[in-house]
Design a protein around this motif. Structure first.
Motif, PDB file in Angstrom:
ATOM      1  N   ASP A   1      50.604 -24.869  28.335  1.00  0.00           N
ATOM      2  CA  ASP A   1      49.572 -25.413  29.210  1.00  0.00           C
ATOM      3  C   ASP A   1      48.198 -25.384  28.552  1.00  0.00           C
ATOM      4  O   ASP A   1      47.398 -26.299  28.740  1.00  0.00           O
ATOM      5  CB  ASP A   1      49.536 -24.646  30.530  1.00  0.00           C
ATOM      6  CG  ASP A   1      50.787 -24.884  31.369  1.00  0.00           C
ATOM      7  OD1 ASP A   1      51.545 -25.823  31.043  1.00  0.00           O
ATOM      8  OD2 ASP A   1      51.002 -24.132  32.331  1.00  0.00           O
ATOM      9  N   THR A   2      47.907 -24.346  27.794  1.00  0.00           N
ATOM     10  CA  THR A   2      46.623 -24.253  27.095  1.00  0.00           C
ATOM     11  C   THR A   2      46.504 -25.341  26.033  1.00  0.00           C
ATOM     12  O   THR A   2      45.450 -25.952  25.876  1.00  0.00           O
ATOM     13  CB  THR A   2      46.456 -22.868  26.450  1.00  0.00           C
ATOM     14  OG1 THR A   2      46.590 -21.868  27.457  1.00  0.00           O
ATOM     15  CG2 THR A   2      45.107 -22.731  25.774  1.00  0.00           C
TER      16      THR A   2
ATOM     17  N   SER B   1      47.725 -28.212  26.107  1.00  0.00           N
ATOM     18  CA  SER B   1      47.645 -29.535  26.733  1.00  0.00           C
ATOM     19  C   SER B   1      46.261 -29.850  27.293  1.00  0.00           C
ATOM     20  O   SER B   1      46.079 -30.901  27.892  1.00  0.00           O
ATOM     21  CB  SER B   1      48.674 -29.623  27.868  1.00  0.00           C
ATOM     22  OG  SER B   1      49.959 -29.453  27.360  1.00  0.00           O
ATOM     23  N   THR B   2      45.305 -28.952  27.125  1.00  0.00           N
ATOM     24  CA  THR B   2      43.978 -29.192  27.677  1.00  0.00           C
ATOM     25  C   THR B   2      43.144 -30.061  26.755  1.00  0.00           C
ATOM     26  O   THR B   2      43.443 -30.221  25.576  1.00  0.00           O
ATOM     27  CB  THR B   2      43.245 -27.863  27.937  1.00  0.00           C
ATOM     28  OG1 THR B   2      43.133 -27.156  26.704  1.00  0.00           O
ATOM     29  CG2 THR B   2      43.979 -27.021  28.956  1.00  0.00           C
ATOM     30  N   GLN B   3      42.068 -30.590  27.310  1.00  0.00           N
ATOM     31  CA  GLN B   3      41.195 -31.496  26.572  1.00  0.00           C
ATOM     32  C   GLN B   3      40.495 -30.806  25.395  1.00  0.00           C
ATOM     33  O   GLN B   3      40.240 -31.422  24.374  1.00  0.00           O
ATOM     34  CB  GLN B   3      40.166 -32.063  27.534  1.00  0.00           C
ATOM     35  CG  GLN B   3      39.169 -32.988  26.883  1.00  0.00           C
ATOM     36  CD  GLN B   3      38.077 -33.410  27.833  1.00  0.00           C
ATOM     37  OE1 GLN B   3      38.124 -33.100  29.002  1.00  0.00           O
ATOM     38  NE2 GLN B   3      37.095 -34.097  27.320  1.00  0.00           N
ATOM     39  N   GLN B   4      40.216 -29.508  25.529  1.00  0.00           N
ATOM     40  CA  GLN B   4      39.493 -28.792  24.484  1.00  0.00           C
ATOM     41  C   GLN B   4      40.264 -28.771  23.165  1.00  0.00           C
ATOM     42  O   GLN B   4      39.675 -28.689  22.103  1.00  0.00           O
ATOM     43  CB  GLN B   4      39.188 -27.350  24.909  1.00  0.00           C
ATOM     44  CG  GLN B   4      38.191 -27.236  26.020  1.00  0.00           C
ATOM     45  CD  GLN B   4      38.797 -27.448  27.390  1.00  0.00           C
ATOM     46  OE1 GLN B   4      40.006 -27.629  27.533  1.00  0.00           O
ATOM     47  NE2 GLN B   4      37.977 -27.440  28.415  1.00  0.00           N
TER      48      GLN B   4
ATOM     49  N   SER C   1      42.503 -31.207  22.239  1.00  0.00           N
ATOM     50  CA  SER C   1      43.052 -32.528  21.938  1.00  0.00           C
ATOM     51  C   SER C   1      42.639 -33.057  20.569  1.00  0.00           C
ATOM     52  O   SER C   1      43.364 -33.846  19.980  1.00  0.00           O
ATOM     53  CB  SER C   1      42.629 -33.527  23.014  1.00  0.00           C
ATOM     54  OG  SER C   1      41.235 -33.697  23.007  1.00  0.00           O
TER      55      SER C   1
END
Length: 183
Positions: free
Chosen positions: A139-140, A142-145, A147
């Protein structure tokens, strides 16, 4: 929010209070949400405001969410977005999520994390702790930060960040996955 939201909320609150004095609070609510037809002058005003305000608020929230998503996609430069990977990056297999058992004999920070996350938060259930660790890392990542990072750097930074953020909760016996999966 400050320019329009606060005066709007104050106006609706005053209207609700005065309308509740003329009718019952449940009747005001049911009229404002357009469940029942209005029967009093203040209830007519509440009905009109509900008819105008509810779609406007929902539309405003949806518009904000959509605009934020579009802006985050636009913030990635085209040169970064379509950058070609080198042959070594293409051929190198993806890294694996760390096995928590390896942290047992790792650095002091890794040992402290494993002690808190496995022993305290999961009561020495290594399989459950490893499963929750992998869910949180997934989940971490998959975050925008993360990408803009390449897959190896993304995994390394996600694991480092997750260790830092999970340890305080684990010290008091909490795991975010355990809390989310509680029936």
């Amino acid at each position: 929010m400050i320019d329009w939201g606060i005066p709007f909320a104050v106006g609706i609150s005053l209207l609700s209070v005065f309308a509740a004095r003329a009718a019952s609070p449940s009747e005001v609510y049911r009229t404002f949400t357009l469940i029942d037809p209005p029967g009093h002058t203040l209830l007519w005003l509440a009905s009109v405001i509900g008819w105008l305000a509810v779609p406007a608020v929902i539309g405003g929230v949806a518009g904000h969410v959509i605009a934020t998503r579009i802006q985050s996609v636009k913030s990635i430069s085209t040169s970064t977005l379509f950058q070609r990977r080198t042959w070594s990056a293409r051929l190198r297999p993806p890294s694996r999520i760390d096995y928590l058992g390896n942290y047992f004999h790792g650095t002091l920070a890794e040992q402290a994390f494993v002690d808190a996350f496995v022993r305290i938060a999961h009561r020495n259930d290594w399989m459950k702790a490893q499963d929750h660790w992998e869910v949180i890392i997934r989940d971490t990542m998959s975050t925008q930060q993360f990408s803009k990072l390449d897959r190896h750097e993304c995994l390394r930074q996600a694991q480092d960040t997750t260790r830092i953020h999970l340890r305080p909760a684990a010290l008091v016996g909490l795991c975010v996955v355990c809390i989310a999966r509680k029936p």
